[in-house]
Design a protein around this motif. Structure first.
Motif, PDB file in Angstrom:
ATOM      1  N   GLY A 124      55.844  53.143  58.561  1.00 53.79           N
ATOM      2  CA  GLY A 124      56.832  53.512  57.551  1.00 53.79           C
ATOM      3  C   GLY A 124      57.980  52.527  57.482  1.00 53.79           C
ATOM      4  N   GLU A 125      58.481  52.098  58.634  1.00 53.94           N
ATOM      5  CA  GLU A 125      59.562  51.110  58.654  1.00 53.94           C
ATOM      6  C   GLU A 125      59.080  49.770  58.107  1.00 53.94           C
ATOM      7  OE1 GLU A 125      62.075  52.666  62.574  1.00 53.94           O
ATOM      8  OE2 GLU A 125      60.400  51.264  62.822  1.00 53.94           O
ATOM      9  N   GLN A 163      58.964  49.981  54.423  1.00 54.98           N
ATOM     10  CA  GLN A 163      60.329  50.050  53.908  1.00 54.98           C
ATOM     11  C   GLN A 163      60.957  48.658  53.821  1.00 54.98           C
ATOM     12  OE1 GLN A 163      62.936  52.385  56.344  1.00 54.98           O
ATOM     13  NE2 GLN A 163      64.714  52.108  55.012  1.00 54.98           N
ATOM     14  N   GLU A 200      59.219  46.571  51.006  1.00 54.90           N
ATOM     15  CA  GLU A 200      59.616  47.009  49.665  1.00 54.90           C
ATOM     16  C   GLU A 200      60.972  46.420  49.274  1.00 54.90           C
ATOM     17  OE1 GLU A 200      57.569  51.386  49.011  1.00 54.90           O
ATOM     18  OE2 GLU A 200      59.348  51.250  50.270  1.00 54.90           O
ATOM     19  N   GLN A 201      61.913  46.404  50.212  1.00 54.47           N
ATOM     20  CA  GLN A 201      63.248  45.907  49.894  1.00 54.47           C
ATOM     21  C   GLN A 201      63.249  44.391  49.677  1.00 54.47           C
ATOM     22  OE1 GLN A 201      66.499  48.074  52.267  1.00 54.47           O
ATOM     23  NE2 GLN A 201      64.663  48.550  53.457  1.00 54.47           N
ATOM     24  N   ARG A 237      52.672  50.611  50.223  1.00 54.80           N
ATOM     25  CA  ARG A 237      53.098  52.009  50.167  1.00 54.80           C
ATOM     26  C   ARG A 237      51.891  52.936  49.991  1.00 54.80           C
ATOM     27  NH1 ARG A 237      56.720  55.171  52.019  1.00 54.80           N
ATOM     28  NH2 ARG A 237      58.282  53.580  51.571  1.00 54.80           N
ATOM     29  N   THR A 263      61.077  56.893  53.601  1.00 51.03           N
ATOM     30  CA  THR A 263      61.149  55.449  53.815  1.00 51.03           C
ATOM     31  C   THR A 263      61.781  55.101  55.157  1.00 51.03           C
ATOM     32  OG1 THR A 263      63.249  55.376  52.591  1.00 51.03           O
ATOM     33  CG2 THR A 263      61.238  54.948  51.351  1.00 51.03           C
ATOM     34  N   PHE A 306      64.462  58.368  51.285  1.00 52.76           N
ATOM     35  CA  PHE A 306      63.315  58.804  50.492  1.00 52.76           C
ATOM     36  C   PHE A 306      63.340  58.084  49.145  1.00 52.76           C
ATOM     37  CE2 PHE A 306      63.454  62.194  53.531  1.00 52.76           C
ATOM     38  CZ  PHE A 306      62.165  62.690  53.603  1.00 52.76           C
ATOM     39  N   THR A 307      62.157  57.949  48.553  1.00 51.36           N
ATOM     40  CA  THR A 307      62.026  57.429  47.196  1.00 51.36           C
ATOM     41  C   THR A 307      61.267  58.453  46.366  1.00 51.36           C
ATOM     42  OG1 THR A 307      62.050  55.097  47.854  1.00 51.36           O
ATOM     43  CG2 THR A 307      61.054  55.626  45.741  1.00 51.36           C
ATOM     44  N   HIS A 325      66.029  55.911  44.706  1.00 58.59           N
ATOM     45  CA  HIS A 325      65.955  55.372  46.060  1.00 58.59           C
ATOM     46  C   HIS A 325      67.170  55.874  46.843  1.00 58.59           C
ATOM     47  CE1 HIS A 325      62.841  52.606  44.598  1.00 58.59           C
ATOM     48  NE2 HIS A 325      63.646  52.367  43.573  1.00 58.59           N
ATOM     49  N   THR A 358      68.972  56.114  50.392  1.00 60.60           N
ATOM     50  CA  THR A 358      69.055  55.522  51.723  1.00 60.60           C
ATOM     51  C   THR A 358      70.395  55.915  52.340  1.00 60.60           C
ATOM     52  OG1 THR A 358      70.170  53.460  51.086  1.00 60.60           O
ATOM     53  CG2 THR A 358      67.761  53.539  50.830  1.00 60.60           C
TER      54      THR A 358
END
Length: 550
Positions: free
Chosen positions: A112-113, A116, A119-120, A270, A507, A512-513, A524, A526
């Protein structure tokens, strides 16, 4: 200039406080801008490189490149210029560490990390590619992470634009060997696909904990990138098998066989993560809301069943424990204060809120006590009757009279009173299983374990709030449905307008997204804030004021 030599000195209007890091072209200091009264990061070009026009051009291009890419995951540039013949870039100071240091200290990230982070950084690269800017040096050392796993892409020093002259006139490749695409070692035009390849290498390293081709020589690195097949994460950890196809395509030898954009790579990662989570057994800690079940009860044997129970007329309310949990119909007269949220997808969605459990009637303890008292009185009366009967001349024991039926009220809220004889067993109403959930790691004012008490979104009674957030313009809660799925509730602070979305994806770090399927708007959330985007365009960016998660 010796490493950290400027620490403690004045550099123009900047008070250079301490050295933060050293790069290929210069040093980065934490500095205090005396004219703007703020703490910033100042990157300066090494004096010995100031006479080299190639490095001067690269440094100037980095400042322009960073200022041109307007994306939250690229550190904003405040200013750039020259002081005493030394070039500098003034940018936002980020508290955190780089991904390389994180991997070396703590080992690989969770899937998951890993997703994350990718994605960024993919969002930052897509923004750069839109203005025809290729980073060319994507690697963990150039990815900064905050404590909440917010990622920044840094060091655009060797970024290349289509209109730029070729600065590596000697023919030497620029970049880090462990992340370089095969075409980087050839005399071929560079495209954005080199960044896609490098980011895929970063994804692999995050998942596995080592670079894709761990070799010790330049020739070995070049040969591996050009000829060795892409590594498979499942060879290290079988649980990562869903990522094999993602790495294979992202590290394809031919640029055209890779993902068309880094954002496509992130979406594929994802999707692989979602598949992996669905395939894995549910062992993660967290609130597990159990189904409502009725406990077995052994009925007492009556002394005498007595006359048949009276027939009760009127409407009967039945609670079915096996009813689908995702279907919930508000009872008559159901009201909530404030504007109602817009439900996207309807309540029949698998991650819709659980139905409200039957509420305990406050009169149940009193009625139960009365019933017990009546039973005791009846038993005592029977004993007395037996004792009196022993004195009869006939010498026979008199049979006790039948126990009169007592009545109790059904504990189902909203139902009519129902007469039930005590001499017969009546199954009790289903009772919810009490579940312990981990505590929130922090608190948000005006909120409890299910969200905002007033003036904001709140989870349904049987659901726990996994994340509670108060931003500069919104109130948001992420609710858990009990089957490792979630729903998103948000409300604007300005007018209370609400929105509810199914299946937001975690995320990491409480983030969460959520996606609105109607118009593909993405929310998004965070620990740093709430960003709302659509088709790659940022619509809203709100700063986080208070944040709590389990």
């Amino acid at each position: 200039m010796a490493g950290g030599a400027m620490a403690g000195s004045m550099f123009g209007r900047y008070e250079m406080r301490r050295l933060l890091g050293v790069g290929g072209m210069g040093e980065v200091y934490e500095a205090y801008d005396t004219s703007k009264n703020r703490t910033v990061a100042v990157k300066v070009l090494n004096r010995e490189l100031a006479g080299d026009p190639v490095y001067v051009q690269r440094f100037r291009r980095e400042s322009h490149a960073m200022a041109s890419v307007q994306e939250p995951h690229v550190i904003p540039v405040h200013d750039w210029g020259e002081v005493g013949g030394v070039l500098y870039i003034d940018m936002r100071l980020v508290k955190g560490t780089d991904l390389k240091d994180r991997l070396q200290r703590h080992g690989r990230l969770t899937p998951g990390e890993s997703v994350q982070v990718v994605e960024q950084i993919a969002a930052a690269l897509d923004a750069a590619h839109e203005i025809a800017l290729i980073h060319r040096d994507v690697k963990p050392a150039n990815i900064l992470l905050t404590s909440s796993m917010f990622a920044y892409l840094v060091d655009f020093g060797i970024a290349h634009a289509d209109s730029d002259p070729q600065l590596t006139s000697t023919g030497s490749a620029v970049g880090s060997m462990a992340y370089m695409a095969p075409e980087r070692f050839e005399d071929a035009p560079l495209t954005a696909a080199v960044d896609t390849y490098a980011l895929t290498c970063v994804l692999y390293e995050c998942l596995v904990g080592r670079v894709p081709y761990p070799v010790n020589s330049l020739a070995g690195a070049i040969g591996s990138h050009q000829m060795a097949p892409p590594p498979r994460p499942s060879a290290v950890d079988p649980a990562l098998s869903f990522f094999d196809a993602v790495i294979e395509r992202g590290m394809a030898k031919r640029p055209r066989q890779r993902y068309a954009a880094t954002g496509d790579l992130a979406r594929a990662a994802r999707a692989a993560l979602v598949q992996a989570e669905r395939a894995a057994p549910s062992t993660a800690p967290g609130p597990q809301i159990a189904a409502v079940t009725a406990a077995p009860v052994t009925a007492p044997r009556p002394v005498d069943p007595g006359p048949p129970p009276p027939t009760v007329s009127g409407p009967q309310v039945v609670v079915d424990p096996a009813a689908p949990r995702g279907q919930w119909t508000p009872p008559p007269g159901y009201r909530t204060s404030g504007p109602q949220p817009t439900r996207v997808g309807g309540h029949t969605h698998p991650s819709a809120p659980l139905p409200l459990p039957p509420r305990r009637n406050s009169s149940t303890p009193v009625l139960a006590g009365a019933l017990g008292a009546l039973i005791v009185i009846a038993v005592v009366g029977a004993v007395v009757w037996v004792l009196l009967g022993t004195g009869d001349d006939t010498g026979t024991i008199a049979e006790p009279p039948p126990v009169p039926p007592s009545v109790v009220q059904s504990p189902v809220e909203g139902s009519d009173t129902q007469d039930v004889p005590t001499g017969e067993h009546t199954p009790p109403s289903p009772t919810p299983v009490v579940t312990t959930v981990p505590p929130l790691q922090s608190s948000v004012s005006g909120a409890d374990g299910q969200g905002f008490r007033t003036g904001g979104p709140r989870c349904n009674d049987n659901d726990a709030a996994m994340t509670i957030a108060r931003t500069s313009g919104s109130r948001v809660v992420i609710c858990h449905t009990g089957d490792n799925r979630y729903y998103y509730k948000g409300a604007r602070a300005s007018d209370g307008l609400g929105l509810e979305l199914d299946d937001p994806l975690p995320t990491g770090g409480g983030g969460f997204t959520a996606v609105n399927p109607v118009d593909n708007t993405q929310y998004h959330l965070t620990p740093s804030g709430l960003t709302i985007t659509r088709d790659g365009d940022e619509l809203v960016s709100e700063t986080m004021l208070e944040f709590a998660h389990r």
